[in-house]
Design an enzyme around this catalytic site. Sequence first.
Site, PDB file in Angstrom:
ATOM      1  N   GLY A  12      95.906  48.923 -35.712  1.00  0.00           N
ATOM      2  CA  GLY A  12      95.231  49.186 -36.851  1.00  0.00           C
ATOM      3  C   GLY A  12      93.720  48.751 -37.231  1.00  0.00           C
ATOM      4  O   GLY A  12      93.198  47.977 -38.027  1.00  0.00           O
ATOM      5  N   GLN A  16      89.987  49.053 -43.090  1.00  0.00           N
ATOM      6  CA  GLN A  16      89.319  48.778 -43.827  1.00  0.00           C
ATOM      7  C   GLN A  16      89.467  46.864 -43.199  1.00  0.00           C
ATOM      8  O   GLN A  16      87.935  46.448 -43.156  1.00  0.00           O
ATOM      9  CB  GLN A  16      90.232  48.764 -45.181  1.00  0.00           C
ATOM     10  CG  GLN A  16      88.656  47.989 -46.102  1.00  0.00           C
ATOM     11  CD  GLN A  16      88.946  47.309 -47.858  1.00  0.00           C
ATOM     12  OE1 GLN A  16      90.503  47.770 -47.821  1.00  0.00           O
ATOM     13  NE2 GLN A  16      88.157  46.679 -48.639  1.00  0.00           N
ATOM     14  N   TYR A 147     105.359  51.926 -51.399  1.00  0.00           N
ATOM     15  CA  TYR A 147     105.061  50.674 -49.967  1.00  0.00           C
ATOM     16  C   TYR A 147     105.299  49.616 -49.950  1.00  0.00           C
ATOM     17  O   TYR A 147     105.526  48.613 -49.808  1.00  0.00           O
ATOM     18  CB  TYR A 147     103.313  50.956 -50.317  1.00  0.00           C
ATOM     19  CG  TYR A 147     102.295  49.891 -50.028  1.00  0.00           C
ATOM     20  CD1 TYR A 147     101.831  49.717 -48.760  1.00  0.00           C
ATOM     21  CD2 TYR A 147     101.513  49.233 -51.520  1.00  0.00           C
ATOM     22  CE1 TYR A 147     101.402  48.985 -48.190  1.00  0.00           C
ATOM     23  CE2 TYR A 147     100.876  47.925 -50.270  1.00  0.00           C
ATOM     24  CZ  TYR A 147     100.773  47.837 -49.706  1.00  0.00           C
ATOM     25  OH  TYR A 147      98.910  47.035 -48.959  1.00  0.00           O
TER      26      TYR A 147
HETATM   27  N1  NAD Z   1      92.584  46.668 -48.751  1.00  0.00           N
HETATM   28  C1  NAD Z   1      93.785  46.017 -49.390  1.00  0.00           C
HETATM   29  O1  NAD Z   1      93.365  45.976 -50.951  1.00  0.00           O
HETATM   30  C2  NAD Z   1      95.201  45.813 -48.984  1.00  0.00           C
HETATM   31  C3  NAD Z   1      95.830  44.768 -50.038  1.00  0.00           C
HETATM   32  C4  NAD Z   1      96.549  44.321 -49.725  1.00  0.00           C
HETATM   33  C5  NAD Z   1      97.902  44.498 -48.201  1.00  0.00           C
HETATM   34  N2  NAD Z   1      96.574  45.399 -47.058  1.00  0.00           N
HETATM   35  C6  NAD Z   1      97.595  44.973 -46.196  1.00  0.00           C
HETATM   36  O2  NAD Z   1      96.517  44.468 -45.138  1.00  0.00           O
HETATM   37  C7  NAD Z   1      96.616  45.580 -43.540  1.00  0.00           C
HETATM   38  C8  NAD Z   1      95.678  46.490 -43.937  1.00  0.00           C
HETATM   39  O3  NAD Z   1      95.126  46.598 -44.802  1.00  0.00           O
HETATM   40  P1  NAD Z   1      93.891  47.529 -44.403  1.00  0.00           P
HETATM   41  O4  NAD Z   1      93.466  48.065 -46.373  1.00  0.00           O
HETATM   42  O5  NAD Z   1      92.720  47.834 -43.330  1.00  0.00           O
HETATM   43  O6  NAD Z   1      93.784  49.564 -44.087  1.00  0.00           O
HETATM   44  P2  NAD Z   1      93.798  50.693 -43.579  1.00  0.00           P
HETATM   45  O7  NAD Z   1      94.208  51.217 -44.707  1.00  0.00           O
HETATM   46  O8  NAD Z   1      92.160  50.384 -44.465  1.00  0.00           O
HETATM   47  O9  NAD Z   1      93.950  50.798 -42.645  1.00  0.00           O
HETATM   48  C9  NAD Z   1      94.704  50.928 -41.736  1.00  0.00           C
HETATM   49  C10 NAD Z   1      94.590  50.806 -40.152  1.00  0.00           C
HETATM   50  O10 NAD Z   1      96.011  51.602 -39.715  1.00  0.00           O
HETATM   51  C11 NAD Z   1      96.177  52.950 -39.088  1.00  0.00           C
HETATM   52  N3  NAD Z   1      96.855  52.547 -38.837  1.00  0.00           N
HETATM   53  C12 NAD Z   1      98.155  54.527 -39.699  1.00  0.00           C
HETATM   54  N4  NAD Z   1      98.539  54.516 -38.932  1.00  0.00           N
HETATM   55  C13 NAD Z   1      98.935  53.611 -38.292  1.00  0.00           C
HETATM   56  C14 NAD Z   1      99.895  53.923 -36.463  1.00  0.00           C
HETATM   57  N5  NAD Z   1     100.620  55.152 -37.015  1.00  0.00           N
HETATM   58  N6  NAD Z   1      99.980  53.271 -35.803  1.00  0.00           N
HETATM   59  C15 NAD Z   1      98.302  52.965 -35.532  1.00  0.00           C
HETATM   60  N7  NAD Z   1      97.521  52.198 -36.498  1.00  0.00           N
HETATM   61  C16 NAD Z   1      97.382  53.379 -37.627  1.00  0.00           C
HETATM   62  C17 NAD Z   1      95.257  53.670 -39.655  1.00  0.00           C
HETATM   63  O11 NAD Z   1      94.013  54.732 -38.866  1.00  0.00           O
HETATM   64  C18 NAD Z   1      93.260  53.186 -40.170  1.00  0.00           C
HETATM   65  O12 NAD Z   1      93.041  52.292 -39.295  1.00  0.00           O
HETATM   66  C19 NAD Z   1      98.003  46.407 -43.956  1.00  0.00           C
HETATM   67  O13 NAD Z   1      99.401  45.925 -44.216  1.00  0.00           O
HETATM   68  C20 NAD Z   1      97.698  46.788 -45.859  1.00  0.00           C
HETATM   69  O14 NAD Z   1      99.459  46.710 -46.152  1.00  0.00           O
HETATM   70  C21 NAD Z   1      95.974  45.946 -47.441  1.00  0.00           C
END
Ligand code: NAD
Length: 327
Positions: A12, A16, A147
């Site tokens: 991933g 972000q 989620y």
């Molecule tokens: N950004 C936030 O505000 C936030 C808040 C709380 C928790 N999180 C957690 O942090 C982690 C990262 O979140 P983020 O904000 O970077 O999310 P994001 O959606 O920006 O990025 C997730 C990435 O995972 C990739 N992805 C999706 N399905 C996939 C698959 N089957 N195989 C491989 N890659 C895949 C997507 O292409 C994407 O690049 C996650 O576990 C999310 O739940 C994020």
Amino acid sequence: MKGEMKNILVIGACGQIGSELIVALRERYGRDNVVAADIKEPKNDEIASSGPFYYADVTERACLDVIIRKHKIDTIYNMAAILSASGEKNPQLCWKVNMGGVINVLQAAIDYDMVRVIIPSSIAAFGPDTPRENTPNDTILRPTTMYGVTKVCGERLCDYYVKRFGVDVRGLRYPGIISYKTLPGGGTTDYAVEIFYKAIEEGRYTCFLEENTLLPMMYMPDCIRATIMLAEADFDRLEHHNDFNVAAFSFTPGELARAIKKYIPEFEIEYKPDYRQEIANSWPTSIDDSVARREWNWKPEWTIDSMTRDMLEKLSERHKQGKLYDM
Ligand SMILES: NC(=O)c1ccc[n+]([C@@H]2O[C@H](COP(=O)([O-])OP(=O)(O)OC[C@H]3O[C@@H](n4cnc5c(N)ncnc54)[C@H](O)[C@@H]3O)[C@@H](O)[C@H]2O)c1
């Protein structure tokens, strides 16, 4: 302890958080020792040009095995997930990616005798029955989104793997993360990023949450620092493993708009809440992170004001170059 983290895989990595984590980890551990993987092509040049990148689906164990063997991976950061708002649009995909990904990574950790695994959780693990103010670390977890359900199951499953199989897996509950390098991927706190782009581009923003929706948030440099601090923390000091609250600050859309107005006085905001309001209403307004402070010395460095100034500076610079959306 199984030795040091030497060869790291970030799944991933184009998201972000992953897109900034990968850069920080490569600086720390060496560019060729940190492998990026995603199902999306890297838009951000830094990811593809600063070290190895693979197309890999976290739900396909065989894809992961090829990379793990080739690069002798001993540590995985699993950042692949379907976030809150996208998860409500497609709950089955959210379950498949979030739970399928976690179990695959945990099993791989056993099969390859890995040193460490990092799998983040979220404030979405909480729900309407949780105390909303200064939410404790160990409290009621009854989320009402798919989620959130996957995040609670993920935390429990990871803790089970620690106890049952001795896997060193760690995780923290991020609040809403604010950043300027990669756009957020379909969460309920995405407004707190979009607002900066629109303030610079158009001087106005229509917010999908109500003016007084108070939510916990964090600036990306603190998020990356927290993640690496937990990953490198002394295992013997950890009483918790996969459910650390971490906090920086909380604000409402109205408060963020006022912070932006200090720098862009003509900025205007209006409010048109949509389905994401209900998700936000089920989450805490502020977080007690004393457990993370005690067990691995967590302490945030950024405030809403220092973050607002930095976001506006960085994005204005890109806008001047005609590259606001070039990541
Ligand atoms: N950004 C936030 O505000 C936030 C808040 C709380 C928790 N999180 C957690 O942090 C982690 C990262 O979140 P983020 O904000 O970077 O999310 P994001 O959606 O920006 O990025 C997730 C990435 O995972 C990739 N992805 C999706 N399905 C996939 C698959 N089957 N195989 C491989 N890659 C895949 C997507 O292409 C994407 O690049 C996650 O576990 C999310 O739940 C994020």
